[in-house]
Design a protein around this motif. Sequence first.
Motif, mmCIF file in Angstrom:
data_model
loop_
_atom_site.group_PDB
_atom_site.id
_atom_site.type_symbol
_atom_site.label_atom_id
_atom_site.label_comp_id
_atom_site.label_asym_id
_atom_site.label_seq_id
_atom_site.Cartn_x
_atom_site.Cartn_y
_atom_site.Cartn_z
ATOM 1 N N ARG A 158 0.608 -1.042 -0.036
ATOM 2 C CA ARG A 158 0.154 -0.037 -0.079
ATOM 3 C C ARG A 158 0.747 1.250 0.139
ATOM 4 O O ARG A 158 0.397 2.611 -0.157
ATOM 5 N N ASN A 159 2.217 1.029 0.039
ATOM 6 C CA ASN A 159 3.194 2.371 0.363
ATOM 7 C C ASN A 159 3.718 2.595 -1.113
ATOM 8 O O ASN A 159 4.587 1.678 -1.540
ATOM 9 N N ARG A 160 3.485 3.742 -1.595
ATOM 10 C CA ARG A 160 4.017 4.278 -2.795
ATOM 11 C C ARG A 160 5.589 4.018 -2.815
ATOM 12 O O ARG A 160 6.112 3.597 -3.710
ATOM 13 N N ASP A 161 6.016 4.596 -1.711
ATOM 14 C CA ASP A 161 7.662 4.668 -1.784
ATOM 15 C C ASP A 161 8.182 3.331 -1.667
ATOM 16 O O ASP A 161 9.204 2.961 -2.297
ATOM 17 N N ASP A 162 7.751 2.295 -0.950
ATOM 18 C CA ASP A 162 8.207 1.022 -0.756
ATOM 19 C C ASP A 162 8.075 0.204 -2.322
ATOM 20 O O ASP A 162 8.961 -0.485 -2.848
ATOM 21 N N VAL A 163 6.826 0.472 -3.246
ATOM 22 C CA VAL A 163 6.487 -0.209 -4.254
ATOM 23 C C VAL A 163 7.744 0.545 -5.269
ATOM 24 O O VAL A 163 8.252 -0.202 -6.163
ATOM 25 N N LYS A 164 7.720 1.672 -5.166
ATOM 26 C CA LYS A 164 8.473 2.588 -6.223
ATOM 27 C C LYS A 164 9.991 1.939 -6.004
ATOM 28 O O LYS A 164 10.805 1.934 -6.869
ATOM 29 N N SER A 165 10.465 1.823 -4.866
ATOM 30 C CA SER A 165 11.928 1.398 -4.560
ATOM 31 C C SER A 165 11.960 0.101 -5.299
ATOM 32 O O SER A 165 13.203 -0.096 -5.719
ATOM 33 N N LEU A 166 10.834 -0.690 -5.214
ATOM 34 C CA LEU A 166 11.195 -2.042 -5.978
ATOM 35 C C LEU A 166 11.225 -2.177 -7.398
ATOM 36 O O LEU A 166 12.092 -2.558 -8.054
ATOM 37 N N VAL A 167 10.561 -1.116 -7.858
ATOM 38 C CA VAL A 167 10.675 -0.885 -9.260
ATOM 39 C C VAL A 167 11.876 -0.413 -9.730
ATOM 40 O O VAL A 167 12.606 -0.748 -10.659
#
Length: 180
Positions: A158-167
């Motif tokens: 649900r966390n944009r920054d977490d998902v963005k780091s993954l990408v």
Amino acid sequence: MKKYDNKIIFTGPVGAGKTTAIGAISDIPPITTDAAASDMTLNRKGYTTVALDYGVLNLDGKAKVHLYGTPGQERFDFMWDILSTGGIGLILLLDNSRPNPIKDMQFFLNAFKDMLRQAPVVIGVTKTDIKNTPTTESYARILEKVDMRPPIFEIDGRNRDDVKSLVMALLFSIDPGLEG
Ligand SMILES: Nc1nc2c(ncn2[C@@H]2O[C@H](COP(=O)(O)OP(=O)(O)O)[C@@H](O)[C@H]2O)c(=O)[nH]1
Ligand SMILES: [Mg+2]
């Protein structure tokens, strides 16, 4: 920076956070065909309704990353090859609260092994707030035995920054020049 107009795939079991993660980072309203399981019946024309997701992440003026989420159910696995065609990288989301996330990991890495011959994978472990084991080290240890060393992160879908780091980790493993 190079021009990217490319496709990455999110996969993983039902409930791992694929729809949520794509929605969290997409710069367009995400397209999702999520339907309640009870709606997923064969209709009269012989088509099945499948759940898949689509979003777009704009990295800068020119660079676009198309985000595709696969249907999680095994009975839709025919879709996985179709969706992964042309994919430059795979994000595998694992739900740590499921009964056997290690087995989920092995299952999905095997299902996508053709794609993974030429494209990298990054693993995001979700729901560690619900269950904190297995640890990222346990996943890594198991993968090392088969000579795989993908980046593994604990994330909240649900966390944009977490998902963005993954990408960004995935894009970086495709092209280490990206950060420049
Ligand atoms: N507690 C918790 N819930 C999460 C996390 N990531 C996603 N969720 C929730 O898990 C549920 C299933 O997510 P969804 O995106 O539908 O999973 P999908 O089946 O992979 O598309 C949703 O209610 C999300 O809000 C997480 O890290 N922790
Ligand atoms: Mg979904």
